[in-house]
Design a protein around this motif. Structure first.
Motif, PDB file in Angstrom:
ATOM      1  N   ASP A  41       0.302  10.090  -0.898  1.00 12.10           N
ATOM      2  CA  ASP A  41      -0.306  11.095  -0.027  1.00 12.10           C
ATOM      3  C   ASP A  41      -1.619  10.595   0.574  1.00 12.10           C
ATOM      4  N   LYS A  42      -2.366   9.856  -0.234  1.00 13.04           N
ATOM      5  CA  LYS A  42      -3.651   9.334   0.232  1.00 13.04           C
ATOM      6  C   LYS A  42      -3.490   8.241   1.281  1.00 13.04           C
ATOM      7  N   SER A  43      -2.343   7.528   1.229  1.00  7.05           N
ATOM      8  CA  SER A  43      -2.139   6.375   2.110  1.00  7.05           C
ATOM      9  C   SER A  43      -1.488   6.747   3.440  1.00  7.05           C
ATOM     10  N   THR A  69       2.691   5.578   5.430  1.00  7.52           N
ATOM     11  CA  THR A  69       1.608   4.813   4.820  1.00  7.52           C
ATOM     12  C   THR A  69       1.226   3.682   5.770  1.00  7.52           C
ATOM     13  N   CYS A 127      -1.324   0.009   6.303  1.00  5.71           N
ATOM     14  CA  CYS A 127      -2.006  -1.048   5.565  1.00  5.71           C
ATOM     15  C   CYS A 127      -2.400  -2.162   6.520  1.00  5.71           C
ATOM     16  N   ALA A 161       0.222  10.916  -5.696  1.00  2.88           N
ATOM     17  CA  ALA A 161      -1.035  11.200  -5.006  1.00  2.88           C
ATOM     18  C   ALA A 161      -1.513  10.007  -4.189  1.00  2.88           C
ATOM     19  N   SER A 162      -1.204   8.782  -4.652  1.00  5.19           N
ATOM     20  CA  SER A 162      -1.638   7.609  -3.892  1.00  5.19           C
ATOM     21  C   SER A 162      -0.820   7.444  -2.612  1.00  5.19           C
ATOM     22  N   ARG A 220       6.054  10.594   4.905  1.00  3.05           N
ATOM     23  CA  ARG A 220       6.019  11.975   4.431  1.00  3.05           C
ATOM     24  C   ARG A 220       6.272  12.862   5.648  1.00  3.05           C
ATOM     25  N   ARG A 262      -1.068   8.257   7.017  1.00  4.41           N
ATOM     26  CA  ARG A 262      -1.994   8.639   8.077  1.00  4.41           C
ATOM     27  C   ARG A 262      -1.397   8.270   9.426  1.00  4.41           C
ATOM     28  N   TYR A 299       9.698  12.882   1.213  1.00  9.05           N
ATOM     29  CA  TYR A 299       9.232  11.490   1.203  1.00  9.05           C
ATOM     30  C   TYR A 299      10.449  10.594   1.415  1.00  9.05           C
ATOM     31  N   GLU A 342       0.848  -1.194   0.000  1.00  3.96           N
ATOM     32  CA  GLU A 342       0.000   0.000   0.000  1.00  3.96           C
ATOM     33  C   GLU A 342       0.880   1.239   0.000  1.00  3.96           C
ATOM     34  N   PRO A 343       0.701   2.131  -0.980  1.00  9.95           N
ATOM     35  CA  PRO A 343      -0.179   1.998  -2.143  1.00  9.95           C
ATOM     36  C   PRO A 343       0.375   0.996  -3.147  1.00  9.95           C
TER      37      PRO A 343
END
Length: 421
Positions: free
Chosen positions: A417-419, A373, A375, A414-415, A364, A421, A348, A113-114
């Motif tokens: 950044d989305k992953s 990231t 998962c 972008a994926s 990040r 958290r 990153y 992930e991603p």
């Protein structure tokens, strides 16, 4: 001789993105289950700490040392007129396999992930040769902001040999995302005033192609931190032997048809306290564009500005004495940094796999904090590929390219950044 992409702008961004979206792969690695025992239990590393003292910045200073023009001209005169990237690409005689055709063992090196949206493995002859390991990647997306070199989309992958320690580069023709082909060139250093050359003996963990120059990290024991190669000074060999350099009957490069002689190097000046760049990447979000680096000790990040002088295309900015000073530097508490990217204030950072997982992590981080990231049901941070040494951002397509094991892969930034958290 010059074949720069900026001289042949072909604005095909929308069409290229459509092709890449259609070429996304359903990879088995995305379905890998991460066990609860792999969960990361340490607290977050916090934000980046700026380093501003003269002592800290002095450890990052480099000295530029150009090969005399007479040396390069003498070598070119003896070997024949240099060629460019287009000639090398026309010689591509090997084909990368698509992700679906790679073995399950090869695909295990991909991120969880991603997930990779494009993935390839090398032809079976290359993959079966355990003496060589891929270490670094850069693309024509670094070379020119339209993503092209002349009319071509190109990927370069740096490999290191475990025996003699030689370094080679795979020139990959990526014009057709469904059919990538490649061939090899050996990295070399001129000797004896251009009457001969030796192979670059170093692990090539970082590589950036900027304008017509290829910058490569080195740890060859000479005190040099970076070697620079001119993409318009690629030489043909004339003899196919395992030797490197001048031989009876002509010129050899460990069996390869092409060799790149270094044109410039950057030497560490900080003595025993100097920090050697281990991984590098291009950042086009700064003015001027900059080379970002992570150090061989894993806890320092910094950037060098590129020169704005048209006569120094692809070289770092220097003062009147040829010294290169870092524009900014940070300390990070993300341990064991391998790959590095920077976009604006965001850095990153990838980490290799630990003893408790086949997968690494990607963070990040900025001056305010850090996120990784996640998962799996347990929200593990072990989601990234396990052996990543290099990250390269292709701004035109929004993709990050990397290498892990025998896999070459890409996914949207972008994926990532989305992953996180």
């Amino acid at each position: 001789m010059r074949n720069r992409g900026r001289h042949r702008r072909q604005r095909r961004g929308r069409a290229v993105r459509a092709v890449l979206t259609g070429a996304a792969l359903a990879l088995t690695a995305a379905a890998t289950v991460i066990s609860a025992s792999q969960a990361t239990v340490v607290s977050g590393p916090g934000g980046l700490r700026p380093l501003t003292s003269a002592a800290d910045l002095g450890r990052l200073r480099l000295q530029e040392r150009a090969e005399p023009s007479g040396t390069l001209d003498r070598l070119a005169s003896a070997m024949g007129r240099p060629v460019g990237v287009d000639t090398v690409l026309r010689s591509a005689d090997r084909t990368l396999r698509s992700g679906a055709d790679c073995s399950a063992t090869e695909r295990e090196a991909l991120p969880v992930e991603p997930a990779a949206t494009r993935a390839y493995c090398w032809d079976t002859r290359t993959s079966a040769d355990a003496a060589w390991t891929p270490r670094s990647v850069t693309t024509s997306g670094d070379a020119d902001d339209d993503g092209l070199w002349g009319a071509h989309r190109v990927i370069l992958a740096g490999w290191t040999e475990s025996g003699r320690g030689l370094a080679r580069v795979a020139f990959v023709n990526a014009d057709d995302p469904a059919h990538l082909t490649y061939t090899w060139a050996l990295l070399a250093v001129p000797t004896d005033g251009g009457r001969d050359y030796r192979g670059l003996v170093s692990t090539v963990s970082g590589m950036v192609w900027y304008q017509d120059k290829l910058l490569v990290t080195t740890a060859d024991g000479t005190g040099d931190a970076l070697y620079v190669y001119d993409m318009d000074r690629i030489q043909r060999t004339t003899v196919t032997t395992s030797a490197v350099g001048r031989v009876d009957g002509g010129w050899s490069a460990a069996g390869y048809r092409y060799v790149l002689p270094a044109v410039t190097s950057y030497r560490l000046t900080g003595g025993g306290s100097a920090l050697r760049p281990r991984n590098i990447a291009l950042d086009r979000s700064t003015a001027p564009d900059s080379l970002v680096a992570s150090g061989d000790r894993g806890d320092r990040l910094w950037r060098y500005p590129f020169s704005k002088d048209p006569a120094r295309g692809g070289l770092l900015a220097t003062d009147s004495a040829g010294r290169v000073t870092a524009g900014e530097a940070y300390e990070t508490k993300v341990a064991g940094v391998r790959g590095v990217l920077a976009q604006g204030s965001d850095w990153y950072l990838s980490r290799a796999a630990g003893q408790d997982s086949r997968h690494g992590s990607i963070w990040r981080q900025d001056r305010k904090g850090a996120k990784a990231t996640r998962c799996g049901a347990d929200e593990s941070r072990h989601c990234w590929s396990g052996g990543t040494d290099s990250l390269s951002y292709w701004a035109e397509t929004g993709e990050v390219w990397s290498l892990s094991g025998r896999m070459l892969f890409a996914l949207p930034l972008a994926s990532v950044d989305k992953s996180v958290r």
